[in-house]
Design a protein around this motif. Structure first.
Motif, mmCIF file in Angstrom:
data_model
loop_
_atom_site.group_PDB
_atom_site.id
_atom_site.type_symbol
_atom_site.label_atom_id
_atom_site.label_comp_id
_atom_site.label_asym_id
_atom_site.label_seq_id
_atom_site.Cartn_x
_atom_site.Cartn_y
_atom_site.Cartn_z
ATOM 1 N N LEU A 39 0.969 -1.126 -0.234
ATOM 2 C CA LEU A 39 -0.615 0.120 0.177
ATOM 3 C C LEU A 39 0.881 0.655 -0.013
ATOM 4 C CD1 LEU A 39 -3.068 -1.300 2.874
ATOM 5 C CD2 LEU A 39 -2.731 -1.028 0.040
ATOM 6 N N PRO A 40 0.214 2.615 -0.497
ATOM 7 C CA PRO A 40 1.093 3.445 -0.325
ATOM 8 C C PRO A 40 1.384 3.691 0.593
ATOM 9 C CG PRO A 40 -0.304 3.986 -2.320
ATOM 10 C CD PRO A 40 -0.684 2.253 -1.311
ATOM 11 N N ARG A 41 0.518 4.545 1.959
ATOM 12 C CA ARG A 41 0.631 4.781 3.396
ATOM 13 C C ARG A 41 2.151 3.698 3.896
ATOM 14 N NH1 ARG A 41 -4.279 2.778 3.761
ATOM 15 N NH2 ARG A 41 -4.264 0.850 4.831
ATOM 16 N N ASP A 42 2.477 2.880 2.864
ATOM 17 C CA ASP A 42 3.803 1.981 4.178
ATOM 18 C C ASP A 42 4.986 2.428 3.924
ATOM 19 O OD1 ASP A 42 1.909 -0.287 4.307
ATOM 20 O OD2 ASP A 42 2.132 -1.455 3.158
ATOM 21 N N LEU A 43 4.522 3.556 2.927
ATOM 22 C CA LEU A 43 6.113 4.211 1.925
ATOM 23 C C LEU A 43 5.964 5.663 2.974
ATOM 24 C CD1 LEU A 43 5.940 4.735 -1.173
ATOM 25 C CD2 LEU A 43 7.244 2.497 -0.542
ATOM 26 N N SER A 182 10.187 -10.965 3.947
ATOM 27 C CA SER A 182 12.163 -10.321 3.850
ATOM 28 C C SER A 182 11.761 -9.390 2.263
ATOM 29 C CB SER A 182 12.192 -11.708 3.319
ATOM 30 O OG SER A 182 12.011 -12.713 2.482
ATOM 31 N N HIS A 183 10.856 -9.619 1.814
ATOM 32 C CA HIS A 183 11.662 -8.440 0.427
ATOM 33 C C HIS A 183 10.615 -7.242 0.861
ATOM 34 C CE1 HIS A 183 10.516 -12.531 -2.194
ATOM 35 N NE2 HIS A 183 12.530 -12.182 -1.349
ATOM 36 N N TYR A 184 9.173 -7.494 1.141
ATOM 37 C CA TYR A 184 9.008 -5.899 1.823
ATOM 38 C C TYR A 184 10.054 -4.853 3.100
ATOM 39 C CZ TYR A 184 6.880 -2.599 5.438
ATOM 40 O OH TYR A 184 6.400 -1.744 6.130
ATOM 41 N N TRP A 185 10.800 -5.568 4.135
ATOM 42 C CA TRP A 185 11.837 -5.260 4.611
ATOM 43 C C TRP A 185 12.951 -4.781 3.654
ATOM 44 C CZ3 TRP A 185 10.937 -2.256 8.903
ATOM 45 C CH2 TRP A 185 10.121 -2.951 9.932
ATOM 46 N N TYR A 186 13.458 -5.704 3.057
ATOM 47 C CA TYR A 186 14.649 -5.065 1.620
ATOM 48 C C TYR A 186 14.231 -4.092 1.726
ATOM 49 C CZ TYR A 186 17.902 -6.029 -1.971
ATOM 50 O OH TYR A 186 18.984 -5.969 -2.568
ATOM 51 N N TYR A 187 12.514 -4.071 0.506
ATOM 52 C CA TYR A 187 12.694 -2.506 0.233
ATOM 53 C C TYR A 187 12.726 -1.611 1.174
ATOM 54 C CZ TYR A 187 10.990 -2.840 -5.144
ATOM 55 O OH TYR A 187 10.671 -2.421 -6.438
ATOM 56 N N ILE A 188 11.969 -1.618 1.383
ATOM 57 C CA ILE A 188 11.614 -0.242 2.869
ATOM 58 C C ILE A 188 13.246 0.036 3.373
ATOM 59 C CG2 ILE A 188 11.374 0.549 5.017
ATOM 60 C CD1 ILE A 188 8.815 0.106 2.587
ATOM 61 N N SER A 222 12.781 7.263 -6.719
ATOM 62 C CA SER A 222 11.306 7.304 -7.353
ATOM 63 C C SER A 222 10.671 5.962 -8.206
ATOM 64 C CB SER A 222 11.451 8.000 -8.702
ATOM 65 O OG SER A 222 11.895 9.474 -7.935
ATOM 66 N N LEU A 223 11.989 5.300 -8.168
ATOM 67 C CA LEU A 223 12.153 4.119 -9.128
ATOM 68 C C LEU A 223 11.477 2.947 -7.771
ATOM 69 C CD1 LEU A 223 14.461 3.640 -11.233
ATOM 70 C CD2 LEU A 223 12.264 2.864 -12.084
ATOM 71 N N ILE A 224 11.792 3.394 -6.628
ATOM 72 C CA ILE A 224 11.255 2.002 -5.549
ATOM 73 C C ILE A 224 9.826 2.152 -4.735
ATOM 74 C CG2 ILE A 224 12.167 0.932 -2.953
ATOM 75 C CD1 ILE A 224 15.387 1.978 -4.127
ATOM 76 N N SER A 225 9.951 3.746 -4.797
ATOM 77 C CA SER A 225 8.483 4.034 -4.611
ATOM 78 C C SER A 225 7.855 3.732 -5.300
ATOM 79 C CB SER A 225 8.442 5.355 -4.500
ATOM 80 O OG SER A 225 9.491 6.676 -3.781
#
Length: 405
Positions: A39-43, A182-188, A222-225
């Motif tokens: 979800l966008p609000r996760d960012l 794990s992929h979520y935290w790798y991204y964040i 921008s790419l990651i977001s």
């Protein structure tokens, strides 16, 4: 709820971010069953994490990197402190190095200081602002530590995934693709780290490619977001892993360069060059860009977000080509000169440039003095010539007078 609905309409319209006939509700349904829902609000969590990264970085540099620099023998050149001068200080802060000879002459009349002394003062004052090797070593060691941990963790998370070996799997079933924790935290954490780099760009050591680095950070953020919001997480993890694979090698080479370990630095630099050129100029365009441009269209029709995503990837590729040019220049120097003389992406002013600058200032000053001396001698010579001519004419007249009588 009304405010959230309004933001979704203005910031996250599904017609822009998602393929035709796909809605945000489809993504919600596809990521149920214990998987994380992108979800966008996760960012929003990346901003406090970015500040936490900055705090950890400063602690790391003082507790770990600084003692390590002393053990490895990092040497800082002693900088000569200039005598305080308010007028010259104000001129330096205003102009830095962007001043002309005419401005120096005017400053000479204003301050009552000789031109050569002003030039030497400005050169020494500029040297005071140059970052020390210890500072550069601490920054490189922090980036090395993060990139090494990120690459190791990313490789561990992705090596057993299907899309790591077959990039078509990045798009199969899109957008109803579950996101592992794990992929979520790798991204964040990657996104938070790049935010911390962008926030600290004004206080970090400025290099020749400072503008390109800012563009790189903005494009990466921008790419990651965007890829997280649009659930392009599979291909996004591959892109991040490719970048981390060479970044930690570059930072390690810098660390040994600042420590004076030339052979180790040169060896690491060669390994970095091979990995960088292979991943950024071969794997990235032939595998990742081809997959995002061509293979993705086998699973959905193009939409505005598709063009934005690929446009940002092309910006990254353009930066890869620019840095590859700098790296190939260094490789050329290494092959024909036997060593890497300096980092093409090093600080704004290298030692060689600084010495050249000082010698040019002194040459200009000597030329000014020589010209003044030459002018004075020419004037005196002209005067002597005139006086000699008058004296010679007067003697001739005196010698002719008796004969006339």
């Amino acid at each position: 709820m009304g405010m959230e609905k309004l933001l979704n309409q203005w910031l996250w319209p599904q017609e822009f971010w998602l393929p035709p006939t796909i809605t945000w509700h489809d993504i919600d349904e596809g990521t149920t069953g214990g998987s994380r829902q992108p979800l966008p609000r996760d960012l929003l969590v990346v901003f406090p994490l970015a500040l936490a990264f900055i705090a950890v970085r400063f602690a790391f540099e003082r507790v770990v990197a600084l003692p390590l620099s002393r053990k490895l023998g990092v040497f800082d050149r002693v900088q000569v402190r200039v005598q305080p001068n308010p007028e010259l200080e104000a001129f330096y802060l205003k102009k830095k190095k962007q001043f002309t000879q005419h401005e120096l002459v005017c400053l000479e009349k204003q301050c009552g200081v000789r031109l050569r002394e002003i030039q030497n003062w400005l050169r020494l004052r500029h040297n005071q602002d140059k970052p020390s090797n210890t500072k550069k070593f601490c920054e490189a060691s922090w980036r090395f530590t993060f990139y090494l941990i990120a690459f190791t963790a990313g490789l561990t998370f992705l090596i057993n995934t299907s899309w790591f070996w077959d990039h078509r799997e990045c798009w199969r079933g899109y957008p109803k693709q579950p996101v592992a924790e794990s992929h979520y935290w790798y991204y964040i954490l990657e996104l938070s780290f790049y935010w911390s780099l962008l926030l600290c760009a004004s206080v970090d050591v400025k290099r020749k490619d400072f503008k390109e680095q800012i563009i790189h950070h903005i494009a990466t953020i921008s790419l990651i977001s965007f890829s997280y919001c649009a659930n392009f997480i599979r291909v996004g993890t591959v892109v991040m892993l490719l970048h981390d694979s060479s970044d930690f090698l570059l930072e390690s080479a810098k660390m040994f360069n600042y420590a004076g370990w030339k052979k180790t630095c040169d060896s690491l630099f060669i390994v970095f060059s091979v990995v960088f050129l292979g991943t950024r100029l071969f794997v990235f365009p032939s595998r990742v860009l081809y997959s995002t441009f061509m293979e993705s269209l086998e699973f959905f029709k193009p939409f505005p977000g598709y063009y934005l995503f690929n446009g940002l990837l092309l910006v990254l590729q353009a930066l890869h080509v620019f840095w590859a040019y700098l790296i190939l220049r260094m490789v050329y120097k290494f092959i024909f000169l036997g060593k890497v003389e300096k980092d093409e992406r090093s600080d704004d002013e290298s030692d060689v440039e600084e010495e050249g600058e000082g010698s040019s200032m002194e040459e200009e000053c000597c030329w000014e003095q020589t010209r003044e001396t030459l002018n004075s001698k020419l004037v005196s010579l002209a005067n002597n010539c005139v006086l000699n001519n008058l004296t010679h004419q007067r003697r001739n007249m005196n010698s002719r007078l008796p004969k006339a009588r």
